[in-house]
Design a protein around this motif. Structure first.
Motif, PDB file in Angstrom:
ATOM      1  N   TYR A  32       0.959  14.332  -8.046  1.00  0.00           N
ATOM      2  CA  TYR A  32       2.061  14.699  -8.617  1.00  0.00           C
ATOM      3  C   TYR A  32       2.231  14.974 -10.007  1.00  0.00           C
ATOM      4  CZ  TYR A  32       4.697  13.256  -4.320  1.00  0.00           C
ATOM      5  OH  TYR A  32       5.089  12.492  -3.159  1.00  0.00           O
ATOM      6  N   TYR A  33       2.569  16.205 -10.448  1.00  0.00           N
ATOM      7  CA  TYR A  33       2.552  16.480 -11.840  1.00  0.00           C
ATOM      8  C   TYR A  33       3.895  17.223 -12.339  1.00  0.00           C
ATOM      9  CZ  TYR A  33       2.733  21.522 -10.587  1.00  0.00           C
ATOM     10  OH  TYR A  33       2.908  22.800 -10.324  1.00  0.00           O
ATOM     11  N   CYS A  34       4.050  17.139 -13.804  1.00  0.00           N
ATOM     12  CA  CYS A  34       5.188  17.792 -14.237  1.00  0.00           C
ATOM     13  C   CYS A  34       4.898  18.992 -14.451  1.00  0.00           C
ATOM     14  CB  CYS A  34       5.587  16.818 -15.766  1.00  0.00           C
ATOM     15  SG  CYS A  34       6.963  17.719 -16.632  1.00  0.00           S
ATOM     16  N   SER A  35       5.932  19.980 -13.996  1.00  0.00           N
ATOM     17  CA  SER A  35       5.966  21.412 -14.136  1.00  0.00           C
ATOM     18  C   SER A  35       6.182  21.973 -15.607  1.00  0.00           C
ATOM     19  CB  SER A  35       6.894  22.153 -13.210  1.00  0.00           C
ATOM     20  OG  SER A  35       8.129  21.682 -13.354  1.00  0.00           O
ATOM     21  N   ASP A  36       6.826  21.072 -16.670  1.00  0.00           N
ATOM     22  CA  ASP A  36       6.862  21.456 -17.896  1.00  0.00           C
ATOM     23  C   ASP A  36       5.516  21.348 -18.515  1.00  0.00           C
ATOM     24  OD1 ASP A  36       7.341  21.417 -20.605  1.00  0.00           O
ATOM     25  OD2 ASP A  36       9.089  20.472 -20.404  1.00  0.00           O
ATOM     26  N   PRO A  37       4.989  22.732 -18.992  1.00  0.00           N
ATOM     27  CA  PRO A  37       3.856  22.980 -19.446  1.00  0.00           C
ATOM     28  C   PRO A  37       3.336  22.218 -20.714  1.00  0.00           C
ATOM     29  CG  PRO A  37       5.170  24.868 -19.908  1.00  0.00           C
ATOM     30  CD  PRO A  37       5.674  23.921 -19.166  1.00  0.00           C
ATOM     31  N   GLU A  38       4.413  21.471 -21.577  1.00  0.00           N
ATOM     32  CA  GLU A  38       4.317  20.814 -22.752  1.00  0.00           C
ATOM     33  C   GLU A  38       3.938  19.495 -22.341  1.00  0.00           C
ATOM     34  OE1 GLU A  38       7.582  21.459 -25.365  1.00  0.00           O
ATOM     35  OE2 GLU A  38       7.029  23.505 -25.440  1.00  0.00           O
ATOM     36  N   CYS A  39       4.224  19.079 -21.052  1.00  0.00           N
ATOM     37  CA  CYS A  39       4.156  17.405 -20.881  1.00  0.00           C
ATOM     38  C   CYS A  39       2.800  16.808 -20.553  1.00  0.00           C
ATOM     39  CB  CYS A  39       4.957  17.266 -19.637  1.00  0.00           C
ATOM     40  SG  CYS A  39       6.679  16.941 -20.175  1.00  0.00           S
ATOM     41  N   ASN A  40       1.917  17.754 -19.697  1.00  0.00           N
ATOM     42  CA  ASN A  40       0.470  17.394 -19.368  1.00  0.00           C
ATOM     43  C   ASN A  40       0.503  15.892 -18.838  1.00  0.00           C
ATOM     44  OD1 ASN A  40      -1.277  19.418 -19.909  1.00  0.00           O
ATOM     45  ND2 ASN A  40      -1.323  18.852 -22.151  1.00  0.00           N
ATOM     46  N   PHE A  41       1.609  15.693 -17.598  1.00  0.00           N
ATOM     47  CA  PHE A  41       1.908  14.606 -17.120  1.00  0.00           C
ATOM     48  C   PHE A  41       1.405  14.586 -15.688  1.00  0.00           C
ATOM     49  CE2 PHE A  41       3.974  11.122 -15.092  1.00  0.00           C
ATOM     50  CZ  PHE A  41       4.084   9.966 -16.026  1.00  0.00           C
ATOM     51  N   VAL A  42       0.172  13.964 -15.197  1.00  0.00           N
ATOM     52  CA  VAL A  42      -0.134  13.859 -13.830  1.00  0.00           C
ATOM     53  C   VAL A  42      -0.569  12.568 -13.464  1.00  0.00           C
ATOM     54  CG1 VAL A  42      -2.404  14.537 -14.409  1.00  0.00           C
ATOM     55  CG2 VAL A  42      -1.828  15.039 -12.332  1.00  0.00           C
ATOM     56  N   VAL A  43      -0.092  12.401 -12.234  1.00  0.00           N
ATOM     57  CA  VAL A  43      -0.177  10.686 -11.636  1.00  0.00           C
ATOM     58  C   VAL A  43      -0.953  11.111 -10.282  1.00  0.00           C
ATOM     59  CG1 VAL A  43       1.466   9.798 -12.968  1.00  0.00           C
ATOM     60  CG2 VAL A  43       1.972  10.766 -10.707  1.00  0.00           C
ATOM     61  N   HIS A  44      -1.548   9.969  -9.722  1.00  0.00           N
ATOM     62  CA  HIS A  44      -2.179   9.911  -8.279  1.00  0.00           C
ATOM     63  C   HIS A  44      -0.981   9.865  -7.388  1.00  0.00           C
ATOM     64  CE1 HIS A  44      -5.618   7.909 -10.306  1.00  0.00           C
ATOM     65  NE2 HIS A  44      -6.247   8.818  -9.636  1.00  0.00           N
ATOM     66  N   GLY A  45      -0.937  10.323  -6.242  1.00  0.00           N
ATOM     67  CA  GLY A  45       0.006  10.301  -5.262  1.00  0.00           C
ATOM     68  C   GLY A  45       0.558   9.088  -4.840  1.00  0.00           C
ATOM     69  N   SER A  46      -0.411   8.159  -4.849  1.00  0.00           N
ATOM     70  CA  SER A  46      -0.151   6.593  -4.542  1.00  0.00           C
ATOM     71  C   SER A  46       0.712   5.708  -5.545  1.00  0.00           C
ATOM     72  CB  SER A  46      -1.370   5.865  -4.209  1.00  0.00           C
ATOM     73  OG  SER A  46      -2.311   5.958  -5.352  1.00  0.00           O
ATOM     74  N   CYS A  47       0.236   6.388  -6.927  1.00  0.00           N
ATOM     75  CA  CYS A  47       0.597   5.790  -8.059  1.00  0.00           C
ATOM     76  C   CYS A  47       2.060   6.416  -8.372  1.00  0.00           C
ATOM     77  CB  CYS A  47      -0.014   6.022  -9.535  1.00  0.00           C
ATOM     78  SG  CYS A  47      -1.424   5.375  -9.662  1.00  0.00           S
ATOM     79  N   ALA A  48       2.423   7.570  -8.001  1.00  0.00           N
ATOM     80  CA  ALA A  48       4.112   7.918  -8.051  1.00  0.00           C
ATOM     81  C   ALA A  48       4.791   7.475  -6.810  1.00  0.00           C
ATOM     82  CB  ALA A  48       3.873   9.572  -7.741  1.00  0.00           C
ATOM     83  N   LEU A  49       4.384   7.191  -5.729  1.00  0.00           N
ATOM     84  CA  LEU A  49       5.095   6.646  -4.759  1.00  0.00           C
ATOM     85  C   LEU A  49       5.519   5.031  -5.089  1.00  0.00           C
ATOM     86  CD1 LEU A  49       3.711   8.673  -1.686  1.00  0.00           C
ATOM     87  CD2 LEU A  49       5.681   9.081  -2.962  1.00  0.00           C
ATOM     88  N   GLU A  50       4.595   4.467  -5.661  1.00  0.00           N
ATOM     89  CA  GLU A  50       4.702   3.059  -5.991  1.00  0.00           C
ATOM     90  C   GLU A  50       5.558   2.863  -7.025  1.00  0.00           C
ATOM     91  OE1 GLU A  50       0.902   1.564  -6.719  1.00  0.00           O
ATOM     92  OE2 GLU A  50       0.230   1.708  -4.541  1.00  0.00           O
ATOM     93  N   ASN A  51       5.970   3.817  -7.845  1.00  0.00           N
ATOM     94  CA  ASN A  51       6.805   3.723  -9.236  1.00  0.00           C
ATOM     95  C   ASN A  51       8.020   4.653  -9.044  1.00  0.00           C
ATOM     96  OD1 ASN A  51       4.964   2.095 -11.297  1.00  0.00           O
ATOM     97  ND2 ASN A  51       3.820   2.892 -10.208  1.00  0.00           N
ATOM     98  N   THR A  52       8.448   5.135  -7.938  1.00  0.00           N
ATOM     99  CA  THR A  52       9.507   5.905  -7.760  1.00  0.00           C
ATOM    100  C   THR A  52      10.668   5.213  -8.087  1.00  0.00           C
ATOM    101  OG1 THR A  52       8.268   7.446  -6.039  1.00  0.00           O
ATOM    102  CG2 THR A  52      10.758   7.499  -5.900  1.00  0.00           C
ATOM    103  N   ILE A  53      11.735   5.793  -8.765  1.00  0.00           N
ATOM    104  CA  ILE A  53      13.153   5.248  -9.139  1.00  0.00           C
ATOM    105  C   ILE A  53      13.889   5.494  -7.830  1.00  0.00           C
ATOM    106  CG2 ILE A  53      15.215   5.477 -10.469  1.00  0.00           C
ATOM    107  CD1 ILE A  53      13.727   6.825 -12.536  1.00  0.00           C
TER     108      ILE A  53
END
Length: 259
Positions: free
Chosen positions: A225-246
């Protein structure tokens, strides 16, 4: 892309002027039918035209991305070109005339796929409409060698029922059984923008490969999973994203899809 209205303008990625939608009228110049500047075929259906320099495109050609990333060729980007050759997915050859193909940017690499195969693979990786879920036909992939899941990037294992690899007979997407249903977009406590799932993120897109939740590296050529905003450079594992979903599916039920 939403349905266009006559007179609506778009900015095509490789043209300096805006293009105007002309509807389904046939384009002619002095009685001669005008050809599309991308596929070079006559324009007899819906199209776009530049009033400044007479640059014209079929509506279908204007919708094509100029560059794509493809999970069958993760190491390089592919560029849309008019060229002969053999599609590496369907194996159909065409050397008698130029056709639209996505060709590898590396001059030493001959990988190329036709537009139809590239579009089919893309649909399997993106959000599927509920009425089209049945088009994805998965079967157990009986392969002894290690195979990574295209969705989460974790190795499949035939000896483990949960980790068995399944392959789509339509587009050859390989997934774990529980990765056949994922969220295309998620919101996390650790980031202020929604994150988008992708099977491949090219380094040229400026995304760093360090997971912003755990300290481990993210393989950006597999699912994450990643942020589509080019200024963010934010990327995470799929498992990390799903474990921390709001909450569960904060964007809405329409963002959960079957692949």
């Amino acid at each position: 892309m939403e349905k266009q209205s006559i007179g609506m303008e778009i900015q095509y990625y490789s043209h300096q002027h805006k293009l105007t939608f002309l509807g389904s009228e046939e384009q002619t110049d002095g009685g001669e039918i005008i050809s599309c500047h991308l596929c070079e075929k006559p324009i007899t259906a819906a199209s776009y035209n530049c009033h400044d320099c007479n640059f014209s495109l079929h509506e279908s050609c204007a919708k094509l991305n100029g560059k794509i990333s493809h999970r069958f060729h993760r190491q390089h980007r592919l560029t849309l070109r008019l060229a002969p050759g053999t599609c590496h997915i369907c194996r159909i050859s065409n050397y008698l005339e130029n056709i639209l193909m996505y060709v590898c940017d590396d001059i030493d690499c001959d990988f190329r796929v036709d537009v139809k195969c590239a579009s089919l693979s893309s649909k399997c990786e993106q959000e599927a409409e509920p009425e089209s879920e049945n088009q994805y036909q998965f079967v157990l992939l009986m392969r002894a060698e290690t195979i990574r899941c295209d969705v989460c990037g974790i190795d499949c294992d035939l000896a483990d029922f949960v980790s068995e690899p399944h392959i789509c007979t339509v587009c050859h997407l390989v997934v774990h059984d529980d990765c056949r249903s994922i969220q295309q977009r998620v919101s996390l406590r650790q980031h202020h923008h929604p994150l988008v799932h992708a099977c491949v993120i090219q380094e040229s897109e400026g995304v760093k490969s360090e997971c912003r939740i755990c300290p481990n590296e993210v393989s950006t050529i597999y699912g994450c999973y990643y942020c589509s905003d080019p200024e963010c450079n934010f990327v995470v594992h799929g498992s990390c994203a799903l474990e921390n979903t709001i909450e569960q599916n904060p964007i809405g039920d329409q963002d959960e899809y079957q692949i």
